[in-house]
Design a protein around this motif. Structure first.
Motif, PDB file in Angstrom:
ATOM      1  N   ASP A   1       0.835  -1.200   0.000  1.00  0.00           N
ATOM      2  CA  ASP A   1       0.000   0.000   0.000  1.00  0.00           C
ATOM      3  C   ASP A   1       0.868   1.248   0.000  1.00  0.00           C
ATOM      4  O   ASP A   1       1.888   1.302   0.681  1.00  0.00           O
ATOM      5  N   LYS A   2       0.457   2.271  -0.780  1.00  0.00           N
ATOM      6  CA  LYS A   2       1.253   3.496  -0.785  1.00  0.00           C
ATOM      7  C   LYS A   2       0.424   4.697  -1.201  1.00  0.00           C
ATOM      8  O   LYS A   2      -0.634   4.571  -1.822  1.00  0.00           O
ATOM      9  N   VAL A   3       0.957   5.851  -0.841  1.00  0.00           N
ATOM     10  CA  VAL A   3       0.337   7.143  -1.153  1.00  0.00           C
ATOM     11  C   VAL A   3       1.426   8.023  -1.784  1.00  0.00           C
ATOM     12  O   VAL A   3       2.512   8.154  -1.216  1.00  0.00           O
TER      13      VAL A   3
ATOM     14  N   GLU B   1      -2.611   3.736  -3.652  1.00  0.00           N
ATOM     15  CA  GLU B   1      -2.869   2.324  -3.915  1.00  0.00           C
ATOM     16  C   GLU B   1      -2.972   1.680  -2.546  1.00  0.00           C
ATOM     17  O   GLU B   1      -1.966   1.302  -1.955  1.00  0.00           O
ATOM     18  N   VAL B   2      -4.154   1.660  -2.024  1.00  0.00           N
ATOM     19  CA  VAL B   2      -4.377   1.130  -0.673  1.00  0.00           C
ATOM     20  C   VAL B   2      -5.536   0.152  -0.733  1.00  0.00           C
ATOM     21  O   VAL B   2      -6.645   0.517  -1.143  1.00  0.00           O
ATOM     22  N   THR B   3      -5.259  -1.039  -0.310  1.00  0.00           N
ATOM     23  CA  THR B   3      -6.320  -2.052  -0.244  1.00  0.00           C
ATOM     24  C   THR B   3      -7.276  -1.670   0.881  1.00  0.00           C
ATOM     25  O   THR B   3      -6.844  -1.121   1.896  1.00  0.00           O
TER      26      THR B   3
ATOM     27  N   VAL C   1      -4.135   8.173   3.699  1.00  0.00           N
ATOM     28  CA  VAL C   1      -5.272   7.299   3.461  1.00  0.00           C
ATOM     29  C   VAL C   1      -5.497   6.418   4.687  1.00  0.00           C
ATOM     30  O   VAL C   1      -4.544   5.857   5.240  1.00  0.00           O
ATOM     31  N   LEU C   2      -6.732   6.341   5.104  1.00  0.00           N
ATOM     32  CA  LEU C   2      -7.145   5.490   6.218  1.00  0.00           C
ATOM     33  C   LEU C   2      -7.824   4.261   5.638  1.00  0.00           C
ATOM     34  O   LEU C   2      -8.727   4.381   4.799  1.00  0.00           O
ATOM     35  N   ASP C   3      -7.364   3.082   6.059  1.00  0.00           N
ATOM     36  CA  ASP C   3      -8.034   1.886   5.544  1.00  0.00           C
ATOM     37  C   ASP C   3      -9.062   1.358   6.547  1.00  0.00           C
ATOM     38  O   ASP C   3      -9.201   1.900   7.648  1.00  0.00           O
TER      39      ASP C   3
ATOM     40  N   GLN D   1      -5.716   1.711   9.815  1.00  0.00           N
ATOM     41  CA  GLN D   1      -4.311   2.064   9.636  1.00  0.00           C
ATOM     42  C   GLN D   1      -4.197   3.218   8.652  1.00  0.00           C
ATOM     43  O   GLN D   1      -4.928   3.283   7.677  1.00  0.00           O
ATOM     44  N   PHE D   2      -3.256   4.119   8.935  1.00  0.00           N
ATOM     45  CA  PHE D   2      -3.015   5.274   8.081  1.00  0.00           C
ATOM     46  C   PHE D   2      -1.772   5.077   7.233  1.00  0.00           C
ATOM     47  O   PHE D   2      -0.778   4.514   7.686  1.00  0.00           O
ATOM     48  N   TYR D   3      -1.820   5.590   6.007  1.00  0.00           N
ATOM     49  CA  TYR D   3      -0.672   5.608   5.116  1.00  0.00           C
ATOM     50  C   TYR D   3      -0.483   7.054   4.666  1.00  0.00           C
ATOM     51  O   TYR D   3      -1.389   7.632   4.066  1.00  0.00           O
ATOM     52  N   PHE D   4       0.691   7.615   4.972  1.00  0.00           N
ATOM     53  CA  PHE D   4       0.960   9.000   4.628  1.00  0.00           C
ATOM     54  C   PHE D   4       1.811   9.106   3.371  1.00  0.00           C
ATOM     55  O   PHE D   4       2.696   8.287   3.136  1.00  0.00           O
TER      56      PHE D   4
END
Lengths: 113, 110
Positions: free
Chosen positions: B2-4, B26-28, B91-93, B97-100
């Motif tokens: 997953d990435k931002v 691209e975050v599942t 992005v919050l899934d 979990q957060f991806y910055f």
């Protein structure tokens, strides 16, 4: 306006020592988070906490890290045996999903010598 | 993984200009996308976007999410020197979990 508070603002410690970083999230929020930001790098997610338990954690959040909400108001991050590479700014945040808002605390700058 | 990804990495504009910052992901198990402004210390929350195509607005700032394109834009109109900051997208899934992203550094020159 409601705010997330963190203490201390700065902490200097020796490698191998334990540190506890404290946060008081916004009282009616239900989701709590810890992040870290190494100087000059991006914000990294560490752990999320909901309903008194960890709901998700990243690869960074290994056995040296733990979180607790001991009394219903404080939310703590403990690092058991600090390493040099733990030096970073640590942010606490809380989220209010119905209002679709998230608030960060001011951060604790941790320096491990 | 997953990435931002945010673009551009940095931007220098003159006061009064309009800027558009981009964020793709691209975050599942996507749940929401969030924008923040980071000046000297902690990120300040700007917007949370969950539904595609609905613009959120706050003063001179606005943002919209496109779930089909897996992206979001943040617009700032009539920029001021006080808008100078790093703008973060995360992005919050559904697992909470957060991806910055690495952020876009905006500098507004008087």
């Amino acid at each position: 306006e409601p705010e997330v508070t963190q203490t201390p603002s700065h902490q200097v410690t020796q490698m191998g020592q334990e540190v506890i970083l404290r946060c008081v999230p916004i009282s009616n929020h239900l989701y709590f988070y810890w992040y870290r930001q190494i100087l000059g790098q991006k914000v990294e997610f560490l752990v999320s906490f909901y309903n008194n338990e960890i709901s998700e954690k990243s690869e960074i959040f290994d056995d040296q890290f733990s979180v607790e909400r001991p009394d219903g108001s404080n939310f703590t991050l403990k690092i058991r045996s600090t390493k040099l590479e733990d030096s970073a700014m640590y942010f606490c945040a809380s989220l209010d999903p119905p209002a679709e808002t998230q608030y960060f605390g001011p951060g604790t700058r941790l320096l491990v010598l | 993984e997953d990435k931002v990804v945010q673009s551009p990495l940095s931007l220098v504009v003159h006061e009064g200009d309009t800027v558009t910052l981009n964020c793709s992901y691209e975050v599942t198990n996507f749940r929401s996308l969030l924008w923040y402004k980071q000046e000297k210390k902690a990120p300040t929350f700007l917007f949370m976007l969950t539904s595609s195509g609905i613009e959120k607005k706050s003063g001179r700032l606005s943002s919209i999410l496109d779930k089909k394109e897996l992206s979001s834009i943040l617009n700032i109109t009539a920029t001021q020197t006080g808008d100078s900051a790093i703008y973060l997208c995360a992005v919050l899934d559904t697992g909470n979990q957060f991806y910055f992203g690495t952020g876009t550094s905006l500098t507004v020159i008087p």
